[in-house]
Design a protein around this motif. Sequence first.
Motif, mmCIF file in Angstrom:
data_model
loop_
_atom_site.group_PDB
_atom_site.id
_atom_site.type_symbol
_atom_site.label_atom_id
_atom_site.label_comp_id
_atom_site.label_asym_id
_atom_site.label_seq_id
_atom_site.Cartn_x
_atom_site.Cartn_y
_atom_site.Cartn_z
ATOM 1 N N PHE A 77 0.814 -1.209 0.000
ATOM 2 C CA PHE A 77 0.000 0.000 0.000
ATOM 3 C C PHE A 77 0.850 1.263 0.000
ATOM 4 O O PHE A 77 0.324 2.363 -0.120
ATOM 5 C CB PHE A 77 -0.935 0.010 1.219
ATOM 6 N N GLN B 298 -6.272 2.384 -1.368
ATOM 7 C CA GLN B 298 -6.258 2.597 0.077
ATOM 8 C C GLN B 298 -6.801 3.971 0.446
ATOM 9 O O GLN B 298 -7.577 4.107 1.402
ATOM 10 C CB GLN B 298 -4.842 2.440 0.619
ATOM 11 N N GLU C 170 -10.053 4.747 2.750
ATOM 12 C CA GLU C 170 -10.000 5.558 3.970
ATOM 13 C C GLU C 170 -11.090 6.615 3.976
ATOM 14 O O GLU C 170 -11.662 6.918 5.031
ATOM 15 C CB GLU C 170 -8.627 6.225 4.090
#
Length: 464
Positions: free
Chosen positions: A412, A434, A438
């Motif tokens: 990531f 990612q 989030e």
Amino acid sequence: MTPLSLRSRLLILIVIVLAAVLLPLGVLSAKRTLEEVDELSDGRLAQAARTLEVLVGRIGVEQLRSQRDARLLVPSVSNHPQELTVQGRTFESEVGFQVFDRDGHLLLGTENLAGLPNTHAADGAFEDVETGHHEWRVFTLIMESENITIRAGERYDSRHEITRALWIEHGLPTLLGLPLLAILVGWAIRRGLGPLEALASALARREPGSREPIHLSDAPTELQPVLTALNDQISRLESALDRERRFSADVAHELRTPLASTMINLEDAMASAQPDEATRSALEAARACLVSLARRTEQLLALARLEVGAASGPRSRVDLGELALEVIDELAPLVGKGSVEMSVRELPDHLFVEGYGVALGALLRNLLENAFRHVPQGGHVELAIGSVDGMARIEVVDDGPGIPPDRRAAMFTRFQRGVDTHGEGYGLGLSIVQRAAELHGASIELLDRHGGSGLRVVVTLPAA
């Protein structure tokens, strides 16, 4: 060990301080009261002996001797038919007196003290004497004119009961009051720390990228400097992040135009001229490098858009099934020109999530592109979108080389690539995935494909 909260620390410290102050004060107060009770009881004994002195003086010594010769004693109150009772309790058996002549002969006395010997104590002396199963407090008074000794006594039973009553009176309120006091102190602390909880709630409700300062109504004076410093820090941090995002977006945007122009000119040169084999090979290599650079620029631009614009507006209801069809149509040229097969195992008609359509589209697009670029010729990519336990679930499976478990966390990180990758990837795809996850409070799992080598990426996010 979980650290204690500020509220718990304050409560414990305050209760300890209160106990450290109240308990010694209660003990000292009880001791002082008991000393006063003992002095009062001793004074009562002395007063009773003085009263008896007056009565003995009026009766006369000779009459007392005649009563002694007749073996007459004052009857015990316990054998008296009309004993005095106060609140269901007899106290007269706990007091008594004795009268001795100069030779130590008992002239007069109560039966409860008849067997108590004369100790020849000094005039005005107090002493503790045991007889039978009881302990007595005895005061001695000597009539010098008549050579008579008077002794007034009181059993310690009543004093012990007073002592117990005083300890209960002083100790029980403290023991019962401390828990109640702890509850009240806890309530007061909770009320007093209310502005801190309001500040935490304001920070939790704050939208990403918001520049609005934090305001608390009726904030206490001690919290004002914290609010000021926090607002200043948030402003400086947001400004720094904004400059970084604008820089990334500007760089990516500025690179797109010259890259596209250079690629067009290079293709025109390749089409208009008849270069030899070496020149054509060099031009093809240059074109491949430009394509790779353009791809990296596009990914940087997508990442910058996520950082700057995706979360700046309000959330909306996004249909994952419809979004997946749009992304598949967008990637159709990539699927068509390659030798990788794609299938859709599950795709619901209506599965909504609260979020940002741009960010979710980038998430799904990069998951599929990563799969296409990392599977070998003749490989297979599978997409499945569904609902599990009230959560929306996106699953992309490929039969490529996969990622070793010890390297999955590092994938990531930006510009991290797998060791056996194929294609033109540069390690930005999972960073984009990612970041998009989030923004939606989603979780990402990199797992092994069931039944063979490959990678299974599972993204789980709250359904609307």
